[in-house]
Design a protein around this motif. Structure first.
Motif, PDB file in Angstrom:
ATOM      1  N   THR A  73      73.813  23.640  28.661  1.00  0.00           N
ATOM      2  CA  THR A  73      73.027  23.808  29.886  1.00  0.00           C
ATOM      3  C   THR A  73      71.663  24.425  29.557  1.00  0.00           C
ATOM      4  OG1 THR A  73      75.028  24.104  31.195  1.00  0.00           O
ATOM      5  CG2 THR A  73      72.975  24.914  32.143  1.00  0.00           C
ATOM      6  N   ASP A  74      70.621  23.835  30.102  1.00  0.00           N
ATOM      7  CA  ASP A  74      69.275  24.388  29.919  1.00  0.00           C
ATOM      8  C   ASP A  74      69.081  25.568  30.858  1.00  0.00           C
ATOM      9  OD1 ASP A  74      68.718  22.501  28.049  1.00  0.00           O
ATOM     10  OD2 ASP A  74      67.462  21.239  29.349  1.00  0.00           O
ATOM     11  N   LEU A  75      68.496  26.638  30.349  1.00  0.00           N
ATOM     12  CA  LEU A  75      68.212  27.827  31.147  1.00  0.00           C
ATOM     13  C   LEU A  75      66.725  28.145  31.051  1.00  0.00           C
ATOM     14  CD1 LEU A  75      71.221  30.089  30.034  1.00  0.00           C
ATOM     15  CD2 LEU A  75      71.049  28.694  32.104  1.00  0.00           C
ATOM     16  N   LYS A  76      66.129  28.479  32.155  1.00  0.00           N
ATOM     17  CA  LYS A  76      64.723  28.851  32.149  1.00  0.00           C
ATOM     18  C   LYS A  76      64.445  29.791  33.310  1.00  0.00           C
ATOM     19  CE  LYS A  76      61.617  25.911  33.353  1.00  0.00           C
ATOM     20  NZ  LYS A  76      60.772  24.698  33.401  1.00  0.00           N
ATOM     21  N   SER A  77      63.317  30.477  33.235  1.00  0.00           N
ATOM     22  CA  SER A  77      62.912  31.398  34.293  1.00  0.00           C
ATOM     23  C   SER A  77      61.672  30.851  34.986  1.00  0.00           C
ATOM     24  CB  SER A  77      62.629  32.777  33.697  1.00  0.00           C
ATOM     25  OG  SER A  77      62.204  33.665  34.702  1.00  0.00           O
TER      26      SER A  77
ATOM     27  N   ALA B  37      69.366  27.075  41.175  1.00  0.00           N
ATOM     28  CA  ALA B  37      68.349  28.134  41.154  1.00  0.00           C
ATOM     29  C   ALA B  37      68.925  29.375  41.816  1.00  0.00           C
ATOM     30  CB  ALA B  37      67.089  27.676  41.875  1.00  0.00           C
ATOM     31  N   THR B  38      68.683  30.515  41.207  1.00  0.00           N
ATOM     32  CA  THR B  38      69.124  31.806  41.763  1.00  0.00           C
ATOM     33  C   THR B  38      67.924  32.727  41.825  1.00  0.00           C
ATOM     34  OG1 THR B  38      71.302  31.510  40.739  1.00  0.00           O
ATOM     35  CG2 THR B  38      70.726  33.728  41.503  1.00  0.00           C
ATOM     36  N   ASP B  39      67.697  33.279  43.003  1.00  0.00           N
ATOM     37  CA  ASP B  39      66.519  34.161  43.115  1.00  0.00           C
ATOM     38  C   ASP B  39      66.898  35.605  42.792  1.00  0.00           C
ATOM     39  OD1 ASP B  39      67.758  35.186  45.324  1.00  0.00           O
ATOM     40  OD2 ASP B  39      66.205  34.597  46.752  1.00  0.00           O
ATOM     41  N   SER B  40      65.938  36.522  42.935  1.00  0.00           N
ATOM     42  CA  SER B  40      66.148  37.907  42.528  1.00  0.00           C
ATOM     43  C   SER B  40      67.162  38.638  43.404  1.00  0.00           C
ATOM     44  CB  SER B  40      64.808  38.655  42.554  1.00  0.00           C
ATOM     45  OG  SER B  40      64.258  38.624  43.869  1.00  0.00           O
TER      46      SER B  40
ATOM     47  N   PRO C   4      61.488  36.674  40.695  1.00  0.00           N
ATOM     48  CA  PRO C   4      61.602  35.476  39.847  1.00  0.00           C
ATOM     49  C   PRO C   4      62.948  34.755  40.057  1.00  0.00           C
ATOM     50  CG  PRO C   4      62.034  37.434  38.549  1.00  0.00           C
ATOM     51  CD  PRO C   4      61.649  37.920  39.915  1.00  0.00           C
ATOM     52  N   TYR C   5      62.967  33.497  39.573  1.00  0.00           N
ATOM     53  CA  TYR C   5      64.130  32.637  39.763  1.00  0.00           C
ATOM     54  C   TYR C   5      64.747  32.286  38.406  1.00  0.00           C
ATOM     55  CZ  TYR C   5      61.716  31.932  44.217  1.00  0.00           C
ATOM     56  OH  TYR C   5      61.072  32.125  45.411  1.00  0.00           O
ATOM     57  N   ALA C   6      66.055  32.246  38.367  1.00  0.00           N
ATOM     58  CA  ALA C   6      66.771  31.756  37.172  1.00  0.00           C
ATOM     59  C   ALA C   6      67.182  30.308  37.439  1.00  0.00           C
ATOM     60  CB  ALA C   6      67.991  32.615  36.889  1.00  0.00           C
TER      61      ALA C   6
END
Length: 306
Positions: free
Chosen positions: A192-196, A221-224, A179-181
């Motif tokens: 700041t909006d944060l979602k997965s 975006a940051t991946d696993s 998953p991505y952050a």
């Protein structure tokens, strides 16, 4: 008849000046950039104009440079008011509004060789000529370690919504491993909006601007595996700028600003002239009456002498 004409002359002149003043006021409203009257129905449309003819330039970075981290800063000169889009290998990687004759955009680039080009667009989204081309190299250690680079892009470089209305923006995520952050800085000082995001693909980011303005929006975006991607785009809160508006991080102010200008100075300048004309008219009338009395007295004396 002549006497009546002389009496009505000042009134006619006054009426004419009032009409001139009224026409000047109306002309001032129509000639304003956004003619609008409170409580009336507005009109909206596009006025055709030639596309931009002056290209932007890329002054930083220079061709031949090599990078091992991203994002990098691309900056240069441009015509104020135009939207500048940066493309790397013909793929959109970031945008910013041109303010004060220059721009600066942080962009993600791809592993290996990248040909950077800046393109300018006007308010009608008409494309102008391309900038000089700059070729840089990115030594992508993330790609070497995990095999697939994560990237962010969008089909929309600039998007706006009325103040108080929700703005929905589709973002394209590719590569990496879920998953991505996802984090989104909307540029207006809000948190700041944060979602997965579980999978790569297209997803929406949403925001409601509370003040009119042009804002620098930064999506990360940051991946696993810890690999990251970066995208800078332009968000717009449409509406009148108020005293409580906080402005934008890139120093630009809002679009869709309505300003109504009333021109009263023609009437103010005419007031002394109106008074002078009344005075001249009155003097002329008294002189005419005096002459008539003299003529009647002369006729009376002539009759007595006979």
């Amino acid at each position: 008849m002549r006497h009546i004409t002389q009496k009505l002359l000042p009134t006619a002149v006054l009426s004419l000046l009032l009409v001139v003043g009224t026409v000047a006021t109306v002309h001032g409203q129509i000639g304003s950039p956004n003619p609008q009257q409170s409580g009336t129905t507005g009109l909206q449309g596009k006025v055709s104009s030639p596309p931009p003819t002056t290209p932007a330039t890329i002054t930083t970075p220079t061709s031949g440079r090599s990078f091992n981290t991203t994002p990098i800063t691309v900056s240069g000169l441009c015509k104020t008011g135009l939207l500048v889009k940066i493309f790397s290998n013909n793929i959109f990687v970031g945008s910013a509004d041109c303010a004060g004759g220059s721009y600066s955009i942080q962009v993600d680039i791809f592993g290996g060789s990248n040909e950077l080009v800046a393109k300018v667009y006007d308010a009608l989204d008409q494309e102008g000529p391309e900038s000089n081309k700059v070729t840089v190299t990115f030594q992508d250690t993330q790609f070497a370690a995990f095999g697939q680079r994560i990237t962010l892009s969008s089909n929309l470089a600039k998007l706006g919504a009325p103040v108080g209305s929700q703005l929905t923006w589709p973002i394209i995520l590719s590569g990496g491993t879920g998953p991505y952050a996802i984090s989104v800085d909307w540029g207006d000082g809000s948190a700041t909006d944060l979602k997965s995001q579980p999978f790569a693909g297209t997803f929406d980011i949403t925001h409601t601007y509370k003040s009119a303005g042009i804002y620098r929006v930064v999506v990360k975006a940051t991946d696993s595996t810890g690999a990251t991607a970066f995208l800078q785009i332009v968000g717009v809160g449409n509406g009148p700028v108020t005293q409580s508006s906080t402005g934008s991080k890139n120093g630009a102010n809002g679009g869709g600003v309505t300003k109504v200008v009333y021109i009263w100075w023609p009437l103010l300048l005419m007031v002394p002239l109106i008074i002078a004309m009344f005075w001249v008219g009155k003097r002329y009338e008294l002189t005419a009456i005096h002459k008539q009395l003299e003529q009647q007295a002369q006729l009376y004396n002539n009759e007595i002498q006979r």
